[in-house]
Motif scaffolding. Structure first.
Motif, PDB file in Angstrom:
ATOM      1  N   ALA A   1       0.703   4.256 -16.952  1.00  0.00           N
ATOM      2  CA  ALA A   1       1.031   5.353 -16.644  1.00  0.00           C
ATOM      3  C   ALA A   1       2.667   5.797 -17.108  1.00  0.00           C
ATOM      4  O   ALA A   1       2.955   6.743 -17.910  1.00  0.00           O
ATOM      5  N   ASP A   2       3.173   4.977 -16.354  1.00  0.00           N
ATOM      6  CA  ASP A   2       5.179   5.398 -16.524  1.00  0.00           C
ATOM      7  C   ASP A   2       5.453   5.653 -18.006  1.00  0.00           C
ATOM      8  O   ASP A   2       5.664   6.989 -18.468  1.00  0.00           O
ATOM      9  N   LEU A   3       5.143   4.939 -18.602  1.00  0.00           N
ATOM     10  CA  LEU A   3       5.602   4.930 -19.997  1.00  0.00           C
ATOM     11  C   LEU A   3       4.984   6.306 -20.706  1.00  0.00           C
ATOM     12  O   LEU A   3       5.781   6.832 -21.639  1.00  0.00           O
ATOM     13  N   ILE A   4       3.499   6.322 -20.741  1.00  0.00           N
ATOM     14  CA  ILE A   4       2.921   7.533 -21.417  1.00  0.00           C
ATOM     15  C   ILE A   4       3.125   8.504 -20.992  1.00  0.00           C
ATOM     16  O   ILE A   4       3.330   9.415 -21.490  1.00  0.00           O
ATOM     17  N   ILE A   5       3.762   8.717 -19.478  1.00  0.00           N
ATOM     18  CA  ILE A   5       4.133  10.226 -19.490  1.00  0.00           C
ATOM     19  C   ILE A   5       5.736  10.373 -19.225  1.00  0.00           C
ATOM     20  O   ILE A   5       5.467  11.301 -20.404  1.00  0.00           O
ATOM     21  N   ALA A   6       6.246   9.350 -19.537  1.00  0.00           N
ATOM     22  CA  ALA A   6       7.604   9.759 -20.203  1.00  0.00           C
ATOM     23  C   ALA A   6       7.697   9.556 -21.334  1.00  0.00           C
ATOM     24  O   ALA A   6       8.457  11.088 -21.796  1.00  0.00           O
ATOM     25  N   GLY A   7       7.015   9.142 -22.281  1.00  0.00           N
ATOM     26  CA  GLY A   7       6.774   9.680 -23.807  1.00  0.00           C
ATOM     27  C   GLY A   7       6.306  11.065 -24.096  1.00  0.00           C
ATOM     28  O   GLY A   7       6.780  11.354 -24.914  1.00  0.00           O
ATOM     29  N   ALA A   8       5.530  10.953 -23.460  1.00  0.00           N
ATOM     30  CA  ALA A   8       4.836  12.581 -23.611  1.00  0.00           C
ATOM     31  C   ALA A   8       5.453  14.027 -23.529  1.00  0.00           C
ATOM     32  O   ALA A   8       5.896  14.551 -24.058  1.00  0.00           O
ATOM     33  N   LEU A   9       6.271  13.090 -22.186  1.00  0.00           N
ATOM     34  CA  LEU A   9       7.216  14.782 -22.026  1.00  0.00           C
ATOM     35  C   LEU A   9       8.598  14.306 -22.867  1.00  0.00           C
ATOM     36  O   LEU A   9       9.116  15.490 -23.406  1.00  0.00           O
ATOM     37  N   PHE A  10       8.980  13.054 -23.570  1.00  0.00           N
ATOM     38  CA  PHE A  10      10.203  13.069 -24.718  1.00  0.00           C
ATOM     39  C   PHE A  10       9.587  13.787 -25.515  1.00  0.00           C
ATOM     40  O   PHE A  10      10.536  14.408 -26.203  1.00  0.00           O
TER      41      PHE A  10
ATOM     42  N   ILE B   1       0.854  -1.028  -0.070  1.00  0.00           N
ATOM     43  CA  ILE B   1       0.218   0.088  -0.123  1.00  0.00           C
ATOM     44  C   ILE B   1       0.869   1.347   0.102  1.00  0.00           C
ATOM     45  O   ILE B   1       0.333   1.942  -1.082  1.00  0.00           O
ATOM     46  N   SER B   2       1.681   1.306   0.559  1.00  0.00           N
ATOM     47  CA  SER B   2       2.574   2.598   0.889  1.00  0.00           C
ATOM     48  C   SER B   2       3.382   2.724  -0.309  1.00  0.00           C
ATOM     49  O   SER B   2       3.745   4.149  -1.367  1.00  0.00           O
ATOM     50  N   THR B   3       3.787   1.272  -0.962  1.00  0.00           N
ATOM     51  CA  THR B   3       4.838   1.860  -2.171  1.00  0.00           C
ATOM     52  C   THR B   3       3.636   2.115  -3.481  1.00  0.00           C
ATOM     53  O   THR B   3       3.873   2.940  -4.539  1.00  0.00           O
ATOM     54  N   THR B   4       2.395   1.410  -3.305  1.00  0.00           N
ATOM     55  CA  THR B   4       1.038   2.469  -3.917  1.00  0.00           C
ATOM     56  C   THR B   4       1.066   3.686  -4.338  1.00  0.00           C
ATOM     57  O   THR B   4       0.791   4.314  -5.226  1.00  0.00           O
ATOM     58  N   CYS B   5       1.463   4.017  -2.559  1.00  0.00           N
ATOM     59  CA  CYS B   5       1.085   5.790  -2.607  1.00  0.00           C
ATOM     60  C   CYS B   5       1.980   6.781  -3.291  1.00  0.00           C
ATOM     61  O   CYS B   5       1.933   8.092  -3.442  1.00  0.00           O
ATOM     62  N   VAL B   6       3.001   5.893  -3.120  1.00  0.00           N
ATOM     63  CA  VAL B   6       4.419   6.710  -3.914  1.00  0.00           C
ATOM     64  C   VAL B   6       4.414   7.384  -5.055  1.00  0.00           C
ATOM     65  O   VAL B   6       4.573   7.920  -5.540  1.00  0.00           O
ATOM     66  N   ALA B   7       4.013   5.716  -5.744  1.00  0.00           N
ATOM     67  CA  ALA B   7       3.821   5.712  -7.321  1.00  0.00           C
ATOM     68  C   ALA B   7       2.399   6.640  -7.224  1.00  0.00           C
ATOM     69  O   ALA B   7       2.943   7.678  -8.543  1.00  0.00           O
ATOM     70  N   PHE B   8       1.233   6.580  -6.624  1.00  0.00           N
ATOM     71  CA  PHE B   8       0.075   7.025  -7.440  1.00  0.00           C
ATOM     72  C   PHE B   8       1.100   8.812  -7.016  1.00  0.00           C
ATOM     73  O   PHE B   8       0.060   9.863  -7.656  1.00  0.00           O
TER      74      PHE B   8
ATOM     75  N   ILE C   1      -8.173  16.120 -22.478  1.00  0.00           N
ATOM     76  CA  ILE C   1      -8.460  14.548 -23.218  1.00  0.00           C
ATOM     77  C   ILE C   1      -6.868  13.513 -22.246  1.00  0.00           C
ATOM     78  O   ILE C   1      -7.595  12.546 -21.441  1.00  0.00           O
ATOM     79  N   PHE C   2      -6.285  13.765 -22.389  1.00  0.00           N
ATOM     80  CA  PHE C   2      -5.036  13.231 -22.640  1.00  0.00           C
ATOM     81  C   PHE C   2      -4.839  13.282 -20.375  1.00  0.00           C
ATOM     82  O   PHE C   2      -4.836  11.581 -20.471  1.00  0.00           O
ATOM     83  N   ILE C   3      -5.129  13.861 -19.549  1.00  0.00           N
ATOM     84  CA  ILE C   3      -4.541  13.882 -18.228  1.00  0.00           C
ATOM     85  C   ILE C   3      -5.569  13.490 -18.225  1.00  0.00           C
ATOM     86  O   ILE C   3      -6.236  12.241 -17.371  1.00  0.00           O
TER      87      ILE C   3
ATOM     88  N   VAL D   1      -6.701   7.943 -15.439  1.00  0.00           N
ATOM     89  CA  VAL D   1      -7.383   6.873 -14.929  1.00  0.00           C
ATOM     90  C   VAL D   1      -6.428   5.390 -14.615  1.00  0.00           C
ATOM     91  O   VAL D   1      -6.928   4.336 -13.831  1.00  0.00           O
ATOM     92  N   LEU D   2      -5.675   5.493 -15.229  1.00  0.00           N
ATOM     93  CA  LEU D   2      -4.474   4.219 -15.881  1.00  0.00           C
ATOM     94  C   LEU D   2      -3.773   5.003 -13.751  1.00  0.00           C
ATOM     95  O   LEU D   2      -3.684   4.114 -13.271  1.00  0.00           O
ATOM     96  N   ILE D   3      -3.732   5.687 -13.079  1.00  0.00           N
ATOM     97  CA  ILE D   3      -3.188   6.532 -12.310  1.00  0.00           C
ATOM     98  C   ILE D   3      -3.944   6.008 -10.791  1.00  0.00           C
ATOM     99  O   ILE D   3      -3.514   5.211 -10.315  1.00  0.00           O
ATOM    100  N   LEU D   4      -4.869   5.928 -10.875  1.00  0.00           N
ATOM    101  CA  LEU D   4      -6.285   6.006 -10.285  1.00  0.00           C
ATOM    102  C   LEU D   4      -6.381   4.162 -10.137  1.00  0.00           C
ATOM    103  O   LEU D   4      -6.664   3.775  -9.690  1.00  0.00           O
ATOM    104  N   GLY D   5      -6.137   3.595 -11.684  1.00  0.00           N
ATOM    105  CA  GLY D   5      -6.188   2.157 -12.067  1.00  0.00           C
ATOM    106  C   GLY D   5      -5.653   1.561 -11.211  1.00  0.00           C
ATOM    107  O   GLY D   5      -5.491   0.823 -10.547  1.00  0.00           O
TER     108      GLY D   5
END
Length: 338
Positions: free
Chosen positions: A170-179, A96-103, A121-123, A128-132
């Motif tokens: 979520a990790d890959l999409i965020i990194a890809g969008a910023l990239f 649970i604590s690791t999940t909260c950190v990732a969130f 729209i993208f956010i 949805v992914l982050i909350l999932g």
């Protein structure tokens, strides 16, 4: 006492023990980055500092849970056959604590991207992914609490898979969008070596942020699906929280003490603006890299940003400069950070 009936200790306690060693090394790096941040950037907004402190505190709880898990198995309940067949309370606490950190870290990066692009729209899709991932993590932790026996571990397969798949996505999409945004910004600065060097460093940080946590999670998921009674996936995920917080701290610390990206200086030592021939102004300020075209409407403005709690309006252009780059101090005041 005979140990022939003991479960596989290499997989149950050995792997988590090695995981705590790797976690300790990363936690020391995380602690060093946190100390540097709070010592160097004292003028950052209190909301941002509180957010960083919260993420660091929860990750510290996660690290303590890692140590408690190993200690209880190897010291307090060593040789206890009944105890060795169950997952102790430290497991759901860690999950649970690791999940909260990732969130927290994913939300931080997603919010900054939204402040930069205003792509609602993208956010929303990203949210949805982050909350999932958050829901999957809490479900997995609750399931382990209700069914602690290793023989019942298959009950967490679905929620654990949902947590890891959505988290990795979520990790890959965020990194890809910023990239992509950084590469767009980089294409506008062809021939500008100092700016390109800075953007290259930010691109590297972006790739590292997304791929490191994704690789850890995917590897843990594969091993878990192969053998759900081993603690090797748990040991691998021990480093996950540390990597998340480190990625946030490294991004925040990629500035000098005045808030400018490192290696970007002006002769006066003040916040700098690069003004080029066609009248475009590029402003580098606190965690911020932005550009606007003065001849475009507000809706057509182009902006590029890097790890940016705030957006700062560019200085006005009163005249067209000759085809050269000139460093001049800006006279604008930054908007209070959030």
């Amino acid at each position: 006492m005979s140990t022939t009936r003991l479960p596989r200790l290499d997989a149950i306690t050995g792997a988590p023990l090695i995981g705590t060693w790797a976690s300790s090394l990363l936690y020391m790096a995380e602690l060093r980055q946190a100390m540097y941040y709070f010592h160097t950037f004292k003028k950052d907004n209190w909301k941002l500092k509180s957010y960083v402190a919260l993420a660091f505190a929860i990750d510290t709880i996660s690290a303590v849970a890692d140590y408690a898990f190993v200690y209880l198995y190897t010291i307090t309940h060593a040789g206890d056959l009944v105890y060795q067949t169950k997952q102790n309370w430290a497991v759901p606490l860690y999950v649970i604590s690791t999940t909260c950190v990732a969130f927290l870290v994913q939300s931080f990066l997603a919010f900054l991207y939204w402040r930069f692009t205003k792509n609602t729209i993208f956010i929303c899709f990203l949210s949805v992914l982050i909350l999932g991932a958050l829901g999957g993590g809490f479900s997995a932790g609750l399931t382990v609490t209700l069914f602690p026996a290793y023989k019942d571990r298959n009950k967490t397969r679905i929620c654990a898979a949902v947590m890891i798949v959505t988290q990795v996505s979520a990790d890959l999409i965020i990194a890809g969008a910023l990239f992509l945004e950084l590469m767009k910004a980089k294409s506008l600065f062809k021939g500008e070596r100092p700016v390109n060097n800075m953007l290259n460093r930010l691109v590297l940080h972006t790739i590292q942020t997304g791929t490191a946590t994704a690789v850890i999670a995917v590897l843990a998921l594969i091993i878990y699906l192969i053998d759900d009674e081993t603690n090797i996936p748990v040991a691998i995920m021990y480093t996950s929280g540390r990597v998340y917080v480190l990625s946030m701290l490294v991004n925040l610390n990629t500035r000098d003490s005045s808030g400018r990206p490192q290696n970007w200086t002006t002769s006066s030592g003040q916040r700098g603006t690069v003004r080029v021939a066609h009248g475009t102004t590029y402003i580098f300020s606190t965690l911020q890299f932005s550009l606007t075209e003065p001849h475009s409407s507000n809706s057509e403005s182009i902006r590029s940003s890097a790890w940016l709690p705030t957006l700062q309006p560019p200085a006005s252009i009163s005249e067209i400069r000759p085809p050269e780059i000139e460093m001049v101090p800006t006279d604008t005041k930054p908007v209070p950070e959030i």
